[in-house]
Design an enzyme around this catalytic site. Structure first.
Site, PDB file in Angstrom:
ATOM      1  N   HIS A 169     -18.362  31.365  27.505  1.00 46.81           N
ATOM      2  CA  HIS A 169     -19.936  32.031  27.844  1.00 46.81           C
ATOM      3  C   HIS A 169     -20.742  30.871  27.491  1.00 46.81           C
ATOM      4  O   HIS A 169     -21.092  30.597  25.962  1.00 46.81           O
ATOM      5  CB  HIS A 169     -19.819  33.244  26.211  1.00 46.81           C
ATOM      6  CG  HIS A 169     -19.045  34.369  26.977  1.00 46.81           C
ATOM      7  ND1 HIS A 169     -18.328  34.816  25.890  1.00 46.81           N
ATOM      8  CD2 HIS A 169     -19.371  35.161  28.102  1.00 46.81           C
ATOM      9  CE1 HIS A 169     -17.933  36.508  26.267  1.00 46.81           C
ATOM     10  NE2 HIS A 169     -18.494  36.109  27.668  1.00 46.81           N
ATOM     11  N   CYS A 263     -21.788  36.041  19.094  1.00 49.10           N
ATOM     12  CA  CYS A 263     -20.781  37.108  19.379  1.00 49.10           C
ATOM     13  C   CYS A 263     -20.864  38.513  19.040  1.00 49.10           C
ATOM     14  O   CYS A 263     -21.030  39.118  19.910  1.00 49.10           O
ATOM     15  CB  CYS A 263     -19.596  37.001  19.173  1.00 49.10           C
ATOM     16  SG  CYS A 263     -19.552  35.036  20.548  1.00 49.10           S
TER      17      CYS A 263
END
Ligand code: ARG
Length: 269
Positions: A169, A263
């Site tokens: 990511h 996150c």
């Protein structure tokens, strides 16, 4: 010099790790046979929330749903800019149901939610800089989604290609410090994307591989305070040199799922 850095109050959306576990492997960090210490995970997460509140930030929470062990990673479910919510469509079938839970939270809070047609994992790959959206692709969010994001927000979207599966990511390889600067780990990007970042941010704070492996780029900055993994020592020192204030928060249990501070945090703008 740290007196020159001005924090801005933020509003964060989070999800308690009540059902957190590693039950499948959708990134190289995940080992379903290695147990997670659930109590420690809870404690670490509560410390993060306390750190946000102690620094004056507002924290809202989505109710966690059983059977969705990654739902704690709130960043992946949407990206919100100017009160407009661009929802998510997860790559992994295991995570797809998470979107509806977050969408419902936003709708209840009075927001409309745009549901993307292409795979798109919220702030995991779509990073608002204050001027444009830096958009990661290569492992999760697709280029088609980047186009949808640009069309939806009317802000320029800059596509960046991730090349190392450990940094799957964008928010594992880069974070925004303030309206003017970012920190990132160059080796996580393709040569062309590295060049783009170099042109946009000639003054960026560059992280080492150790910093990146410690999830040091998965940090949250309010413009002054940087909530960061304590293991990212070189990066914390580099940030302090630039006048930022590292606030160490250890989320080691979440690394077992390939996650960290950012996150677990979505910003509502
Ligand atoms: N296990 C999750 C996944 O692989 C971790 C998500 C981490 N979130 C993030 N914003 N990088 O999807």
């Amino acid at each position: 010099m740290s007196d020159t850095r001005v924090p801005r109050r933020r509003r964060y959306l989070v999800c308690e790790p009540r059902h957190f576990a590693v039950q499948y492997a959708i990134n190289p960090w995940m080992r379903p046979d290695a147990p997670v210490d659930v109590d420690l995970a809870q404690e670490q997460w509560q410390r993060l929330i306390r750190a946000y509140r102690d620094h004056g930030h507002t924290v809202d929470a989505v109710e966690p749903a059983p059977g969705l062990p990654d739902m704690v990673f709130a960043a992946n479910s949407a990206v919100v800019v100017g009160g407009r919510v661009f929802g998510s469509l997860f790559h992994a079938p295991e995570r797809r149901p998470e979107s509806t839970h977050y969408d419902t939270w936003f709708k209840t809070a009075g927001y409309d939610v745009y549901r993307p047609e292409s795979v798109c994992e919220g702030e995991g790959d779509l990073v608002w800089t204050g001027r444009y959206v830096l958009a990661g692709t290569g492992f999760r969010t697709t280029r088609e989604a980047h186009r949808e994001v640009q069309e939806f927000f009317g802000h320029p979207v800059i596509s960046l290609t991730l090349v190392d599966p450990r940094f799957y990511h964008l928010d594992t390889a880069l974070f925004v410090l303030d309206d003017d600067n970012i920190a990132y780990y160059p080796e996580a990007f393709s040569p062309g994307s590295r060049e783009v970042l170099g042109r946009l941010y000639p003054d960026a704070v560059l992280a080492t591989r150790d910093d990146a492996m410690a999830f040091g780029l998965n940090s949250v900055s309010d413009g002054r305070n940087v909530f960061i993994a304590p293991q990212a020592e070189a990066l914390s020192a580099a940030l302090a040199d630039r006048g930022y204030v590292p606030v160490p928060v250890d989320l080691s249990e979440f690394r077992k799922a390939g996650g960290g501070i950012k996150c677990c945090t979505q910003e509502i703008r």
